[in-house]
Scaffold this active site. Structure first.
Site, PDB file in Angstrom:
ATOM      1  N   TYR A   1       1.098  -0.825  -0.246  1.00 45.75           N
ATOM      2  CA  TYR A   1       0.078   0.106  -0.227  1.00 45.75           C
ATOM      3  C   TYR A   1       1.259   0.934   0.111  1.00 45.75           C
ATOM      4  O   TYR A   1       0.678   1.976  -1.068  1.00 45.75           O
ATOM      5  CB  TYR A   1      -1.439  -0.042   1.191  1.00 45.75           C
ATOM      6  CG  TYR A   1      -1.470   1.466   1.705  1.00 45.75           C
ATOM      7  CD1 TYR A   1      -2.483   1.821   0.844  1.00 45.75           C
ATOM      8  CD2 TYR A   1      -1.095   1.642   2.871  1.00 45.75           C
ATOM      9  CE1 TYR A   1      -3.082   3.221   0.964  1.00 45.75           C
ATOM     10  CE2 TYR A   1      -1.883   3.657   2.565  1.00 45.75           C
ATOM     11  CZ  TYR A   1      -2.291   4.367   2.306  1.00 45.75           C
ATOM     12  OH  TYR A   1      -3.303   4.933   2.399  1.00 45.75           O
TER      13      TYR A   1
HETATM   14  N1  LIG Z   1      -7.616   7.401   5.565  1.00 39.56           N
HETATM   15  C1  LIG Z   1      -6.236   7.898   6.819  1.00 39.56           C
HETATM   16  O1  LIG Z   1      -5.747   7.199   7.536  1.00 39.56           O
HETATM   17  C2  LIG Z   1      -5.515   7.603   5.787  1.00 39.56           C
HETATM   18  C3  LIG Z   1      -4.001   8.287   5.398  1.00 39.56           C
HETATM   19  C4  LIG Z   1      -3.059   8.271   4.839  1.00 39.56           C
HETATM   20  C5  LIG Z   1      -3.592   7.997   3.368  1.00 39.56           C
HETATM   21  N2  LIG Z   1      -5.054   8.266   3.608  1.00 39.56           N
HETATM   22  C6  LIG Z   1      -5.364   8.572   1.649  1.00 39.56           C
HETATM   23  O2  LIG Z   1      -6.294   9.249   1.334  1.00 39.56           O
HETATM   24  C7  LIG Z   1      -6.974   9.271   0.260  1.00 39.56           C
HETATM   25  C8  LIG Z   1      -8.876   8.668   0.835  1.00 39.56           C
HETATM   26  O3  LIG Z   1      -9.251   7.834   2.344  1.00 39.56           O
HETATM   27  P1  LIG Z   1      -9.854   8.001   2.745  1.00 39.56           P
HETATM   28  O4  LIG Z   1      -9.990   6.898   4.199  1.00 39.56           O
HETATM   29  O5  LIG Z   1     -10.996   8.237   2.771  1.00 39.56           O
HETATM   30  O6  LIG Z   1     -10.219   5.964   2.200  1.00 39.56           O
HETATM   31  P2  LIG Z   1     -11.784   5.230   1.473  1.00 39.56           P
HETATM   32  O7  LIG Z   1     -11.296   3.690   0.934  1.00 39.56           O
HETATM   33  O8  LIG Z   1     -12.760   5.259   2.920  1.00 39.56           O
HETATM   34  O9  LIG Z   1     -11.882   6.237   0.196  1.00 39.56           O
HETATM   35  C9  LIG Z   1     -11.233   6.063  -0.960  1.00 39.56           C
HETATM   36  C10 LIG Z   1     -12.777   5.720  -1.915  1.00 39.56           C
HETATM   37  O10 LIG Z   1     -11.907   5.788  -3.150  1.00 39.56           O
HETATM   38  C11 LIG Z   1     -13.315   4.734  -3.684  1.00 39.56           C
HETATM   39  N3  LIG Z   1     -11.766   3.819  -5.375  1.00 39.56           N
HETATM   40  C12 LIG Z   1     -11.265   2.587  -4.915  1.00 39.56           C
HETATM   41  N4  LIG Z   1     -10.294   2.661  -6.048  1.00 39.56           N
HETATM   42  C13 LIG Z   1     -11.103   2.816  -6.800  1.00 39.56           C
HETATM   43  C14 LIG Z   1     -11.007   3.349  -8.090  1.00 39.56           C
HETATM   44  N5  LIG Z   1     -10.187   2.680  -8.604  1.00 39.56           N
HETATM   45  N6  LIG Z   1     -11.802   4.319  -9.167  1.00 39.56           N
HETATM   46  C15 LIG Z   1     -13.266   4.947  -8.837  1.00 39.56           C
HETATM   47  N7  LIG Z   1     -13.399   4.866  -7.398  1.00 39.56           N
HETATM   48  C16 LIG Z   1     -12.169   3.993  -6.954  1.00 39.56           C
HETATM   49  C17 LIG Z   1     -13.470   4.155  -2.644  1.00 39.56           C
HETATM   50  O11 LIG Z   1     -14.616   3.560  -3.366  1.00 39.56           O
HETATM   51  C18 LIG Z   1     -13.599   4.672  -1.430  1.00 39.56           C
HETATM   52  O12 LIG Z   1     -15.008   5.514  -1.816  1.00 39.56           O
HETATM   53  C19 LIG Z   1      -6.865   6.636  -0.276  1.00 39.56           C
HETATM   54  O13 LIG Z   1      -5.972   7.639  -1.025  1.00 39.56           O
HETATM   55  C20 LIG Z   1      -5.754   6.776   1.102  1.00 39.56           C
HETATM   56  O14 LIG Z   1      -4.188   6.518   0.731  1.00 39.56           O
HETATM   57  C21 LIG Z   1      -5.545   8.236   3.978  1.00 39.56           C
END
Ligand SMILES: NC(=O)c1ccc[n+]([C@@H]2O[C@H](COP(=O)([O-])OP(=O)(O)OC[C@H]3O[C@@H](n4cnc5c(N)ncnc54)[C@H](O)[C@@H]3O)[C@@H](O)[C@H]2O)c1
Length: 345
Positions: free
Chosen positions: A152
């Protein structure tokens, strides 16, 4: 402004879409609903589909020629799953992002804000850790060494590298935001963590505080921190969402100020909080005591880090405004409310 938000049905995407609206902008959501719930899309402009679908991206831009920037949040995000399914993670996170960026460039939409992660930073080794006695040594700056330890995290670093290289060679411009540990909900408790069984520390603590599980287990008590437990930088998700509003509003200014076509910016509170400190804070805010057990670290458990946030202050004129206690209160309130929105506890 009108902003394309990929992953806008997810936890952070839906709250960022809301922060954009509150600031007077219009989000256009692109999400495959792979994990994000339909309920988080609300009445927003929504395209259901994949970021790698070039025809769909073309249609979105044709129907919204006034899009000013893209906030690219769509991704698969579960670390242990990425170990089991590397193909799906590299395909969806890396290859499909590549198609998205190339298509955006092709369609004359070169401004990209990317969701990166603090999990890229190299863990401070024992020698570095021994050189100081306080938790301050766990602060990381954007230029510190990187060592992503899971598929990841490697996908996140690869996308940063793709953006850096594409920005050097083309008109694409990128602001890459390395998030620390966002927790909580939006001010109206409309979106939040939607996993049925949250595995991360705050989700576990909230369940313990609500009596949904008998105790909370600290995994790892021998880390070189002040109390032996891991250290993180928890920030209120609403502060994180506001940082994205700043990033799109100041996009060209930021790129001009750094004198480079892309830049990385840490987003955190700039304060390290150990697991024991977090437990005390959850007890304080919830008014409940939490039974704690201790266990050895799980494979891959890291001591952690917290953000130096000078760059976010200088470039985005942003710092967190909400306290740790406010973030915890928001996480607790969301956990009470979420069954109304999601249909499950
Ligand atoms: N939540 C955290 O603590 C955290 C920390 C660091 C980075 N991030 C990054 O922030 C972003 C959002 O994270 P989150 O916690 O909201 O995750 P989440 O899983 O709730 O949101 C990701 C969204 O992307 C959609 N998705 C996945 N693959 C897709 C694709 N190929 N095409 C279209 N849609 C797609 C999913 O349906 C989901 O709604 C991510 O990129 C994650 O890596 C999150």
């Amino acid at each position: 402004m009108k902003i394309l938000v990929t992953g806008g049905a997810g936890y952070l995407g839906s709250i960022t879409a809301k922060a954009l609206e509150v600031a007077g902008h219009v989000p256009v959501v692109l999400d495959s609903l792979l994990t994000g719930p339909q309920a988080f899309v609300r009445e927003r402009i929504f395209y259901e589909g994949d970021i790698g679908d070039r025809e769909l991206v073309r249609r979105i831009v044709e129907e919204h020629p006034d899009l000013d920037a893209t906030i690219h949040m769509a991704a698969r995000i579960v670390v242990p799953e990425s170990v089991e399914k590397p193909y799906e993670y590299y395909r969806d996170n890396v290859s499909r992002s590549l198609e998205l960026f190339d298509q955006l460039l092709h369609l004359g939409k070169p401004r990209v804000v990317f969701s990166s992660s603090a999990s890229l930073y190299a863990i401070k080794d024992a020698a570095q850790a021994a050189s100081s006695t306080s938790n301050e040594r766990f602060e990381v700056r954007e230029d510190d060494p990187l060592e992503p330890t899971s598929p990841y995290a490697r996908t996140k670093r690869m996308i940063e590298e793709v953006l850096e290289d594409m920005a050097l060679a083309t008109d694409l411009r990128a602001i890459m935001l390395r998030y620390f540990n966002p927790i909580g909900s939006d001010p109206d408790l409309e979106s939040g963590i939607y996993a049925k069984e949250p595995t991360h520390v705050i989700g576990q603590l909230v369940m313990a505080a609500r009596g949904h599980q008998p105790s909370f287990t600290i995994t790892g008590t021998d880390h070189p921190t002040s109390d032996g437990t891991g250290i993180r930088d928890y920030l209120h998700v609403w502060d994180l969402a506001r940082a994205h509003v700043r990033a799109v509003e100041r996009f060209d200014q930021v790129i001009e100020a750094v004198g480079e076509p892309s830049v990385v910016v840490n987003l955190g509170r700039g304060e390290g909080v150990t697991v024991r400190e977090l437990i005390r804070a959850v007890e304080r805010v919830s008014g409940r005591s939490i039974r704690v057990t201790e266990a050895p670290p799980r494979p891959g458990d890291a001591v952690g880090a917290f953000a130096n946030v000078d760059r976010a202050g200088a470039l985005l004129d942003w710092r967190t405004e909400l306290s740790l206690d406010q973030a915890i209160a928001s996480a607790l309130a969301w956990s009470d409310k979420r069954h109304e929105i999601l249909g499950y506890e």
